[in-house]
Write a protein that holds these residues in place. Structure first.
Motif, PDB file in Angstrom:
ATOM      1  N   PRO A 219     -21.678 -43.418  38.862  1.00 32.45           N
ATOM      2  CA  PRO A 219     -20.719 -42.330  39.088  1.00 32.45           C
ATOM      3  C   PRO A 219     -19.857 -42.523  40.330  1.00 32.45           C
ATOM      4  O   PRO A 219     -18.797 -41.921  40.440  1.00 32.45           O
ATOM      5  CB  PRO A 219     -21.623 -41.091  39.228  1.00 32.45           C
ATOM      6  CG  PRO A 219     -22.916 -41.480  38.595  1.00 32.45           C
ATOM      7  CD  PRO A 219     -23.061 -42.938  38.865  1.00 32.45           C
ATOM      8  N   ARG A 220     -20.322 -43.345  41.262  1.00 36.86           N
ATOM      9  CA  ARG A 220     -19.553 -43.548  42.488  1.00 36.86           C
ATOM     10  C   ARG A 220     -18.535 -44.666  42.357  1.00 36.86           C
ATOM     11  O   ARG A 220     -17.727 -44.870  43.273  1.00 36.86           O
ATOM     12  CB  ARG A 220     -20.515 -43.842  43.646  1.00 36.86           C
ATOM     13  CG  ARG A 220     -21.430 -42.677  43.983  1.00 36.86           C
ATOM     14  CD  ARG A 220     -22.133 -42.887  45.312  1.00 36.86           C
ATOM     15  NE  ARG A 220     -23.086 -43.984  45.265  1.00 36.86           N
ATOM     16  CZ  ARG A 220     -24.380 -43.825  44.984  1.00 36.86           C
ATOM     17  NH1 ARG A 220     -24.850 -42.620  44.704  1.00 36.86           N
ATOM     18  NH2 ARG A 220     -25.201 -44.851  44.967  1.00 36.86           N
ATOM     19  N   GLN A 221     -18.587 -45.424  41.259  1.00 33.48           N
ATOM     20  CA  GLN A 221     -17.617 -46.489  41.056  1.00 33.48           C
ATOM     21  C   GLN A 221     -16.250 -45.881  40.768  1.00 33.48           C
ATOM     22  O   GLN A 221     -16.136 -44.917  40.019  1.00 33.48           O
ATOM     23  CB  GLN A 221     -18.049 -47.389  39.893  1.00 33.48           C
ATOM     24  CG  GLN A 221     -19.308 -48.199  40.151  1.00 33.48           C
ATOM     25  CD  GLN A 221     -19.112 -49.222  41.254  1.00 33.48           C
ATOM     26  OE1 GLN A 221     -18.042 -49.819  41.387  1.00 33.48           O
ATOM     27  NE2 GLN A 221     -20.140 -49.413  42.066  1.00 33.48           N
ATOM     28  N   PRO A 222     -15.208 -46.419  41.354  1.00 25.19           N
ATOM     29  CA  PRO A 222     -13.873 -45.843  41.121  1.00 25.19           C
ATOM     30  C   PRO A 222     -13.422 -46.063  39.681  1.00 25.19           C
ATOM     31  O   PRO A 222     -13.728 -47.080  39.060  1.00 25.19           O
ATOM     32  CB  PRO A 222     -12.990 -46.612  42.107  1.00 25.19           C
ATOM     33  CG  PRO A 222     -13.714 -47.902  42.345  1.00 25.19           C
ATOM     34  CD  PRO A 222     -15.169 -47.577  42.265  1.00 25.19           C
ATOM     35  N   VAL A 223     -12.700 -45.078  39.162  1.00 22.77           N
ATOM     36  CA  VAL A 223     -12.108 -45.191  37.828  1.00 22.77           C
ATOM     37  C   VAL A 223     -10.831 -46.009  37.947  1.00 22.77           C
ATOM     38  O   VAL A 223      -9.972 -45.719  38.794  1.00 22.77           O
ATOM     39  CB  VAL A 223     -11.804 -43.794  37.248  1.00 22.77           C
ATOM     40  CG1 VAL A 223     -11.150 -43.920  35.880  1.00 22.77           C
ATOM     41  CG2 VAL A 223     -13.073 -42.971  37.155  1.00 22.77           C
ATOM     42  N   VAL A 224     -10.715 -47.043  37.132  1.00 23.27           N
ATOM     43  CA  VAL A 224      -9.541 -47.914  37.176  1.00 23.27           C
ATOM     44  C   VAL A 224      -8.746 -47.745  35.890  1.00 23.27           C
ATOM     45  O   VAL A 224      -9.263 -47.252  34.877  1.00 23.27           O
ATOM     46  CB  VAL A 224      -9.949 -49.392  37.355  1.00 23.27           C
ATOM     47  CG1 VAL A 224     -10.684 -49.583  38.676  1.00 23.27           C
ATOM     48  CG2 VAL A 224     -10.818 -49.863  36.200  1.00 23.27           C
ATOM     49  N   ALA A 225      -7.525 -48.156  35.934  1.00 24.88           N
ATOM     50  CA  ALA A 225      -6.673 -48.073  34.755  1.00 24.88           C
ATOM     51  C   ALA A 225      -7.141 -49.061  33.688  1.00 24.88           C
ATOM     52  O   ALA A 225      -7.606 -50.169  34.017  1.00 24.88           O
ATOM     53  CB  ALA A 225      -5.221 -48.356  35.124  1.00 24.88           C
ATOM     54  N   LEU A 226      -7.023 -48.658  32.439  1.00 24.38           N
ATOM     55  CA  LEU A 226      -7.432 -49.530  31.343  1.00 24.38           C
ATOM     56  C   LEU A 226      -6.703 -50.860  31.386  1.00 24.38           C
ATOM     57  O   LEU A 226      -7.298 -51.913  31.114  1.00 24.38           O
ATOM     58  CB  LEU A 226      -7.161 -48.819  30.006  1.00 24.38           C
ATOM     59  CG  LEU A 226      -7.343 -49.649  28.733  1.00 24.38           C
ATOM     60  CD1 LEU A 226      -8.793 -50.075  28.577  1.00 24.38           C
ATOM     61  CD2 LEU A 226      -6.879 -48.868  27.509  1.00 24.38           C
ATOM     62  N   THR A 227      -5.431 -50.836  31.756  1.00 27.38           N
ATOM     63  CA  THR A 227      -4.634 -52.067  31.770  1.00 27.38           C
ATOM     64  C   THR A 227      -5.102 -53.053  32.838  1.00 27.38           C
ATOM     65  O   THR A 227      -4.760 -54.234  32.764  1.00 27.38           O
ATOM     66  CB  THR A 227      -3.152 -51.720  32.006  1.00 27.38           C
ATOM     67  OG1 THR A 227      -3.034 -50.892  33.177  1.00 27.38           O
ATOM     68  CG2 THR A 227      -2.584 -50.966  30.812  1.00 27.38           C
ATOM     69  N   GLU A 228      -5.881 -52.589  33.829  1.00 24.58           N
ATOM     70  CA  GLU A 228      -6.424 -53.504  34.836  1.00 24.58           C
ATOM     71  C   GLU A 228      -7.663 -54.234  34.329  1.00 24.58           C
ATOM     72  O   GLU A 228      -8.073 -55.245  34.912  1.00 24.58           O
ATOM     73  CB  GLU A 228      -6.782 -52.732  36.109  1.00 24.58           C
ATOM     74  CG  GLU A 228      -5.588 -52.128  36.833  1.00 24.58           C
ATOM     75  CD  GLU A 228      -6.009 -51.438  38.109  1.00 24.58           C
ATOM     76  OE1 GLU A 228      -7.142 -51.689  38.569  1.00 24.58           O
ATOM     77  OE2 GLU A 228      -5.208 -50.643  38.646  1.00 24.58           O
ATOM     78  N   VAL A 229      -8.262 -53.723  33.265  1.00 27.09           N
ATOM     79  CA  VAL A 229      -9.496 -54.311  32.740  1.00 27.09           C
ATOM     80  C   VAL A 229      -9.248 -55.113  31.474  1.00 27.09           C
ATOM     81  O   VAL A 229      -9.838 -56.181  31.267  1.00 27.09           O
ATOM     82  CB  VAL A 229     -10.539 -53.199  32.473  1.00 27.09           C
ATOM     83  CG1 VAL A 229     -11.815 -53.783  31.879  1.00 27.09           C
ATOM     84  CG2 VAL A 229     -10.849 -52.440  33.750  1.00 27.09           C
ATOM     85  N   LEU A 230      -8.360 -54.628  30.612  1.00 26.15           N
ATOM     86  CA  LEU A 230      -8.201 -55.234  29.294  1.00 26.15           C
ATOM     87  C   LEU A 230      -6.764 -55.078  28.825  1.00 26.15           C
ATOM     88  O   LEU A 230      -6.116 -54.065  29.101  1.00 26.15           O
ATOM     89  CB  LEU A 230      -9.155 -54.546  28.302  1.00 26.15           C
ATOM     90  CG  LEU A 230      -9.270 -55.126  26.892  1.00 26.15           C
ATOM     91  CD1 LEU A 230      -9.831 -56.542  26.938  1.00 26.15           C
ATOM     92  CD2 LEU A 230     -10.143 -54.226  26.016  1.00 26.15           C
ATOM     93  N   GLN A 231      -6.292 -56.102  28.104  1.00 30.43           N
ATOM     94  CA  GLN A 231      -4.971 -56.081  27.494  1.00 30.43           C
ATOM     95  C   GLN A 231      -5.123 -56.099  25.974  1.00 30.43           C
ATOM     96  O   GLN A 231      -6.165 -56.520  25.447  1.00 30.43           O
ATOM     97  CB  GLN A 231      -4.148 -57.290  27.945  1.00 30.43           C
ATOM     98  CG  GLN A 231      -3.825 -57.315  29.434  1.00 30.43           C
ATOM     99  CD  GLN A 231      -2.967 -56.132  29.861  1.00 30.43           C
ATOM    100  OE1 GLN A 231      -2.067 -55.701  29.142  1.00 30.43           O
ATOM    101  NE2 GLN A 231      -3.246 -55.600  31.059  1.00 30.43           N
ATOM    102  N   PRO A 232      -4.111 -55.617  25.242  1.00 29.16           N
ATOM    103  CA  PRO A 232      -4.213 -55.616  23.776  1.00 29.16           C
ATOM    104  C   PRO A 232      -4.487 -57.002  23.216  1.00 29.16           C
ATOM    105  O   PRO A 232      -3.904 -57.998  23.662  1.00 29.16           O
ATOM    106  CB  PRO A 232      -2.848 -55.088  23.336  1.00 29.16           C
ATOM    107  CG  PRO A 232      -2.343 -54.302  24.501  1.00 29.16           C
ATOM    108  CD  PRO A 232      -2.864 -55.006  25.714  1.00 29.16           C
ATOM    109  N   HIS A 233      -5.383 -57.081  22.255  1.00 32.10           N
ATOM    110  CA  HIS A 233      -5.769 -58.307  21.563  1.00 32.10           C
ATOM    111  C   HIS A 233      -6.478 -59.319  22.459  1.00 32.10           C
ATOM    112  O   HIS A 233      -6.838 -60.408  21.986  1.00 32.10           O
ATOM    113  CB  HIS A 233      -4.554 -58.982  20.902  1.00 32.10           C
ATOM    114  CG  HIS A 233      -4.069 -58.268  19.676  1.00 32.10           C
ATOM    115  ND1 HIS A 233      -4.853 -58.021  18.592  1.00 32.10           N
ATOM    116  CD2 HIS A 233      -2.840 -57.737  19.388  1.00 32.10           C
ATOM    117  CE1 HIS A 233      -4.164 -57.388  17.660  1.00 32.10           C
ATOM    118  NE2 HIS A 233      -2.926 -57.185  18.121  1.00 32.10           N
ATOM    119  N   ALA A 234      -6.661 -59.012  23.732  1.00 33.38           N
ATOM    120  CA  ALA A 234      -7.358 -59.941  24.633  1.00 33.38           C
ATOM    121  C   ALA A 234      -8.856 -59.872  24.377  1.00 33.38           C
ATOM    122  O   ALA A 234      -9.390 -58.861  23.901  1.00 33.38           O
ATOM    123  CB  ALA A 234      -7.053 -59.607  26.085  1.00 33.38           C
TER     124      ALA A 234
END
Length: 288
Positions: free
Chosen positions: A48-63
């Motif tokens: 719960p203490r881990q920061p929420v990051v944007a989806l685009t920073e973790v994964l790209q479409p079809h990647a």
């Protein structure tokens, strides 16, 4: 060698060795269990203490889905597409049978779709999102599930698993090789409340994300390895003592058959006895 091992003293030590090995094995397994529990507890406390990051920073479409991304909390802004909503049957929540409600979410900026597990229903009737406007979703990212073969083919709008291989033929455009366990959304388009809340009027409940991968606590894992090393050392010591006893028995059996060398033995420190010298005959003595 077997005859030496069957001596009473070595059999007694062998019985003691077996007891030691069993005890050390269980002690090592106990420490290994503690290592897993400690690591899981630490991961749950830190998640719960881990920061929420944007989806685009973790994964790209079809990647390809990153190996370290599972369980990461991400956020995405976009809108739901109710026309592609499906239910994943054969699921359970708190002992109740039902289905997962998975709705495609169109991410702003990429236009690609990612499945959002909005909640659990007792049955196969899934409520649609209450709005098709702009929504910000926070969820725990997970890789796609493996295909599941069922005896009867699923009905339209139903799946046996979150199989992106099937969803790619249903949802238009690009998709992400992942789906989200919905945690919260702003504004609330699901009406399920927080994780653990009872079903609302719509009959949908949030599904808690799967346990966070925990690995091992290295300190307790080292303790487990230490117990097993002690057991192996005890077994090696017993084998070494039996082997030395066996070699001594072999040497004792061969010794009487060996010819004795002339003269003193190599390890005899005494000098050889001197040979007697002949004495001259006294004067006037006659030889017979």
């Amino acid at each position: 060698m077997l005859r030496t091992m069957l001596k009473p003293r070595w059999l007694g030590l062998l019985a003691l060795l077996v007891v030691i090995l069993v005890a050390f094995t269980f002690l090592g397994l106990w420490q290994l269990s503690v290592a897993k529990d400690e690591a899981r507890k630490q991961a749950i406390e830190e998640a719960p203490r881990q920061p929420v990051v944007a989806l685009t920073e973790v994964l790209q479409p079809h990647a390809e889905f990153p190996a370290t991304a599972s369980g990461r909390r991400v956020s995405a802004t976009g809108h739901y597409d109710p026309s592609g909503q499906v239910v994943v049957t054969g699921r359970r929540l708190d002992g109740a049978a039902g289905s997962w409600v998975v709705t495609p979410f169109v991410v702003d900026g990429t236009g690609a779709r990612i499945g959002v597990l909005r909640g659990f229903v007792r049955g196969t009737v899934a409520p649609a999102p209450t709005t098709t406007g702009l929504v910000t979703v926070v969820g725990s990212i997970a890789p796609a599930e493996s295909p599941v073969t069922t005896a009867a083919p699923p009905q339209p709008g139903q799946l046996a698993s979150v199989d992106l291989g099937k969803l790619v033929n249903v949802w238009p455009g690009e998709i992400y090789n992942a789906f989200l366990f919905g945690i919260s959304e702003t504004p609330d388009a699901t009406g399920a409340g927080p994780v653990g809340a009872s079903a609302t009027v719509g009959g949908i409940e949030r599904v808690p994300p799967p346990p966070v991968p925990s690995g091992l606590n290295l300190r307790n894992a080292a303790y487990a390895l230490q117990w097993w090393v002690f057991g192996l050392f005890a077994a090696w010591m017993w084998w070494r003592m039996v082997r030395e006893d066996h070699l001594e028995d072999e040497a004792a059996r061969r010794l009487p058959d060996a010819p004795l060398p002339d003269g003193p033995l190599p390890d005899d420190p005494r000098p050889p006895d001197p040979q007697p010298t002949p004495q001259p005959a006294p004067a006037g003595a006659t030889r017979s």
